[in-house]
Design an enzyme around this catalytic site. Structure first.
Site, PDB file in Angstrom:
ATOM      1  N   THR A  34       4.439 -12.637  17.855  1.00 53.05           N
ATOM      2  CA  THR A  34       5.018 -13.777  17.016  1.00 53.05           C
ATOM      3  C   THR A  34       6.032 -12.854  15.994  1.00 53.05           C
ATOM      4  O   THR A  34       6.690 -13.571  15.141  1.00 53.05           O
ATOM      5  CB  THR A  34       4.100 -13.943  16.607  1.00 53.05           C
ATOM      6  OG1 THR A  34       2.465 -12.706  15.899  1.00 53.05           O
ATOM      7  CG2 THR A  34       2.895 -14.496  17.197  1.00 53.05           C
ATOM      8  N   LEU A  75       0.075   1.060  21.991  1.00 48.71           N
ATOM      9  CA  LEU A  75      -0.821   1.473  20.585  1.00 48.71           C
ATOM     10  C   LEU A  75      -0.186   2.385  19.127  1.00 48.71           C
ATOM     11  O   LEU A  75       0.012   2.707  18.397  1.00 48.71           O
ATOM     12  CB  LEU A  75      -2.615   2.907  20.554  1.00 48.71           C
ATOM     13  CG  LEU A  75      -3.024   1.911  21.772  1.00 48.71           C
ATOM     14  CD1 LEU A  75      -4.390   3.556  21.246  1.00 48.71           C
ATOM     15  CD2 LEU A  75      -4.363   0.788  20.959  1.00 48.71           C
ATOM     16  N   SER A 125       2.595   4.197  19.767  1.00 44.40           N
ATOM     17  CA  SER A 125       2.942   5.821  19.257  1.00 44.40           C
ATOM     18  C   SER A 125       4.939   5.743  18.305  1.00 44.40           C
ATOM     19  O   SER A 125       4.842   6.719  18.100  1.00 44.40           O
ATOM     20  CB  SER A 125       2.888   6.352  20.132  1.00 44.40           C
ATOM     21  OG  SER A 125       4.210   6.019  20.980  1.00 44.40           O
ATOM     22  N   GLU A 145      14.033   1.521  16.057  1.00 40.31           N
ATOM     23  CA  GLU A 145      13.762   1.085  16.956  1.00 40.31           C
ATOM     24  C   GLU A 145      14.656   0.005  17.591  1.00 40.31           C
ATOM     25  O   GLU A 145      15.261   0.483  19.066  1.00 40.31           O
ATOM     26  CB  GLU A 145      12.503   0.196  16.724  1.00 40.31           C
ATOM     27  CG  GLU A 145      11.442   0.027  18.512  1.00 40.31           C
ATOM     28  CD  GLU A 145      10.218   0.996  18.588  1.00 40.31           C
ATOM     29  OE1 GLU A 145       9.783   0.609  19.178  1.00 40.31           O
ATOM     30  OE2 GLU A 145       9.883   1.613  17.593  1.00 40.31           O
ATOM     31  N   ASP A 147       4.607  -2.981  13.924  1.00 41.82           N
ATOM     32  CA  ASP A 147       3.939  -1.813  14.295  1.00 41.82           C
ATOM     33  C   ASP A 147       4.237  -1.061  12.993  1.00 41.82           C
ATOM     34  O   ASP A 147       2.909  -0.590  12.748  1.00 41.82           O
ATOM     35  CB  ASP A 147       4.271  -1.480  15.491  1.00 41.82           C
ATOM     36  CG  ASP A 147       4.675  -2.288  16.301  1.00 41.82           C
ATOM     37  OD1 ASP A 147       2.807  -3.260  16.714  1.00 41.82           O
ATOM     38  OD2 ASP A 147       4.615  -1.627  18.106  1.00 41.82           O
TER      39      ASP A 147
END
Length: 389
Positions: free
Chosen positions: A33, A132, A134, A167, A179
């Site tokens: 989302t 998770l 990283s 990213e 994140d």
């Protein structure tokens, strides 16, 4: 992390050294989302990436880590030429910290010649490939450290945006900002309810411990990579669906719009859209339910989220489905896969007293199926990026 920006190390005689860290995250609910301008509800976890920073006087940046024997070193002035056009010249893990340094210089407008060179030495206990984040942990630790030492004064939301740009452009993974925001804004015993369009964030108490619950992570050991095709294809389908519906992003649709969407779209595009639209609603419902009734009342939303990711977004794998189904059968309040999909981890909200039984059941189910043994552990909602020493 201190709020006042320290004097840049270039103005001192001796090298500056320090240690910073940033956490991984678990997304309680709200998958795929974020890049659709929607809602997410992650929390930072106690597993962290740490960086030891030492300044140097030659205007270069060197990154090294415990998980790769080879360090990577470039001139700060060369970062703008490397990213994004020549990113493939850099080994993938090093694109995260070097990309964060590049994005930080871009965001602040700082001249690379005006800041000191740095050595960055990384270590991490965030499980890699488990969903998770990283990657956000290494970006967050880098951005927090350089922001302090270079005296740039960016706030935490700006640092999260730096991580996302690193990213997206330096690594080449088309992720949203969830994140990075979770890693920068995490609070102990709470989740971060984030509007990914406005970047407004609310701290919401989770109440797991008072309710006698634990959050179990079941890492399937099936590795994934967001920079590969499956993730990008899902994002493209979402953009296509928004264009068909004439809205800027799927965030602008509600479940009431889905019948019209079904008439206008091919089946695959519609199912991608239906996942995002209903998942946004599940996030809103989860936050409201937590506030009104507590964490035991959100199990059905976790369950429905997994079904939607499995059937509509098609990002689950058999190992994730087995972990989720087995945890539910063993007594979990609710369970779902978490992260970008195509591998990684599932989560289960479990009574503290049932953690051993659920763990045993999932391990046995994997063994019976001939799958690699999963890594199963609990996580605690924890603090975001910080200076540690």
């Amino acid at each position: 992390m201190t709020t006042a920006a320290p004097t840049p190390a270039a103005q001192t005689d001796a090298p500056t050294a320090g240690t910073w860290s940033a956490p991984g995250r678990v997304n309680l609910i709200g998958e795929h989302t974020d890049y659709n301008d929607g809602f997410v509800f992650p929390f930072a976890i106690e597993y962290r990436t740490s960086v030891r920073l030492t300044t140097r006087d030659d205007a270069r940046i060197r990154v090294a880590s415990t998980f790769d024997p080879d360090a990577v070193e470039v001139a700060l002035a060369d970062l703008a030429a490397l990213f994004p056009a020549r990113r493939d010249e850099i080994v993938e893990w090093a694109r995260y910290p070097l990309g964060a340094a590049w994005a930080l210089l871009q965001a602040s407008g700082a001249d690379p010649a005006s800041v000191p060179g740095v050595d960055l030495d990384f270590s991490s206990d965030v499980p890699v490939g488990a969903g998770l984040s990283s990657s956000a942990a290494i970006e967050g630790a880098t951005a927090a450290a350089l922001n302090d030492v270079w005296g740039l004064g960016l706030d935490r939301v700006a640092l999260a945006q730096v991580g996302r740009r690193a990213e997206n452009e330096a690594v080449g993974a088309p992720t949203g900002i969830m994140d990075q925001m979770a890693s920068m804004l995490g609070r102990a015993d709470a989740g971060t309810f984030l509007d990914c369009r406005s970047l407004e964030a609310q701290v919401v108490e989770l109440g797991f411990a008072p309710a006698g619950l634990a959050l179990l992570v079941m890492d399937t050991k099936v590795t994934h990579a967001h920079s590969t095709g499956g993730y990008g294809e899902r994002r493209a389908a979402c953009e296509r669906g928004a264009a068909i519906m004439g809205v800027p992003a799927l965030r602008d649709l509600t479940p009431a719009d889905l019948p019209r969407a079904a008439e206008l779209m091919d089946d695959v595009t519609f199912r991608r859209v239906r996942h995002v639209v209903t998942e946004d609603q599940r996030v809103l419902d989860a936050v409201a339910t937590l506030r009104a009734e507590g964490p035991r009342a959100i199990g059905h939303l976790l369950d429905a989220s997994h079904v939607s990711m499995r059937d509509d977004f098609e990002i689950s794998v058999p190992e994730l489905d087995l972990a989720v189904d087995t945890a539910r059968a063993a007594g979990a309040v609710g369970a779902r896969m978490t992260g970008g999909g195509f591998g990684g981890a599932a989560i289960a909200l479990v009574d503290l007293g049932l953690v051993p039984a659920v763990t045993d059941a999932v391990e046995k189910a994997f063994a019976d199926a001939g799958y690699t043994a999963p890594h199963i552990f609990t996580v605690t909602p924890s603090e975001g990026a910080r200076r540690d020493g």
